[in-house]
Write an enzyme that holds these catalytic residues in place. Structure first.
Site, PDB file in Angstrom:
ATOM      1  N   HIS A 166       0.860  -1.185   0.000  1.00  0.00           N
ATOM      2  CA  HIS A 166       0.000   0.000   0.000  1.00  0.00           C
ATOM      3  C   HIS A 166       0.894   1.231   0.000  1.00  0.00           C
ATOM      4  CE1 HIS A 166      -3.842   2.063   1.747  1.00  0.00           C
ATOM      5  NE2 HIS A 166      -3.163   2.890   0.979  1.00  0.00           N
ATOM      6  N   GLU A 201      -2.558  -1.780  -3.206  1.00  0.00           N
ATOM      7  CA  GLU A 201      -3.658  -1.009  -2.640  1.00  0.00           C
ATOM      8  C   GLU A 201      -3.330   0.474  -2.683  1.00  0.00           C
ATOM      9  OE1 GLU A 201      -4.399  -2.159   1.360  1.00  0.00           O
ATOM     10  OE2 GLU A 201      -5.210  -4.124   0.824  1.00  0.00           O
ATOM     11  N   HIS A 209      -8.364  -6.284   7.249  1.00  0.00           N
ATOM     12  CA  HIS A 209      -8.251  -5.293   8.323  1.00  0.00           C
ATOM     13  C   HIS A 209      -8.542  -5.949   9.670  1.00  0.00           C
ATOM     14  CE1 HIS A 209      -8.071  -1.456  10.411  1.00  0.00           C
ATOM     15  NE2 HIS A 209      -7.643  -0.922   9.272  1.00  0.00           N
TER      16      HIS A 209
END
Length: 228
Positions: free
Chosen positions: A33, A60, A180
């Site tokens: 990310h 991401e 998450h």
């Protein structure tokens, strides 16, 4: 791993070597990310990883101009779009696929034209998931913080909205990812309740577990949670 490296400076741990080791130990994909401030993974890291990752490579990020340029250059297996601005510590909300439908449709069309599979980060809300299908994404990634927070209180209640959301996604022929705050305690139950999930992305918990259990053993333990 990049956060740990950046805290001390230098190149220890080496994120490219770590990614290769993760693959060697059984990981089925590598997720990065890259944020604009490069506070963990850096853009140069992404380019270096793209040269060596043999499993699925997932990038991401918020689809600003720099992210789109990077993803089009690398052409990873998957691009996961998250709605977080540069100043947040970590992703903390899903897309409003109705409010941002025009923007998402445009971005997704660009990525799919490059042959990149797309996924968008969403809350377990049936209308939002219907909106995700309407904007043309290939997959959704269910934002699982609420599930993780409430798991110990009542795991069946915690997973209920996710089961309903996943059922809607399946009917709409969307692939289903999740991520998450998933860990060795709550992952197996989520997989049991949503057996048709395509993938999960786990970073922070895996690194924390690896400190105590070792990286190879930790990856094997996570894979075992998914074989329910």
């Amino acid at each position: 791993f990049a956060t740990l490296r950046n805290a001390r400076g230098g190149n220890n741990p080496d994120v490219v070597k770590t990614a290769l080791d993760c693959e060697r130990f059984g990981a089925e994909g590598i997720t990065v990310h890259p944020r604009p401030d490069e506070r963990h993974i850096r853009y140069d890291d992404v380019l270096a990883l793209a040269e060596v990752v043999k499993t699925e490579f997932n990038i991401e990020g918020y689809p600003d101009a720099r992210y789109m340029e990077l993803v089009k250059r690398v052409k990873p297996a998957q691009a996961t779009l998250v709605p977080d601005p540069p100043d947040v510590l970590t992703s903390n909300a899903g897309w409003d696929t109705i409010k941002h439908a025009e923007f998402l449709n445009e971005v997704l069309s660009e990525l799919k034209a490059e042959g990149i599979r797309t996924s968008i980060f969403v809350e377990p809300d049936e209308k939002i998931i219907e909106g995700a299908a309407n904007v043309g994404t290939d997959r959704i990634e269910l934002y699982t913080e609420s599930y993780a927070v409430n798991y110990r209180k009542d795991k069946h209640l915690a997973v209920d909205a996710y089961k309903k959301a996943a059922s809607v996604a399946k009917k709409l022929k969307l692939g289903i990812n999740a991520g998450h705050d998933l860990d060795l305690e709550n992952l197996a139950f989520l997989k049991k309740e949503i057996p048709y999930m395509d993938e999960v992305s786990i970073g922070h918990a895996l690194v924390c577990d690896a400190i105590y259990l070792g990286l190879e053993n930790t990856i094997q333990l996570y894979l075992k949670q998914l074989k329910v």
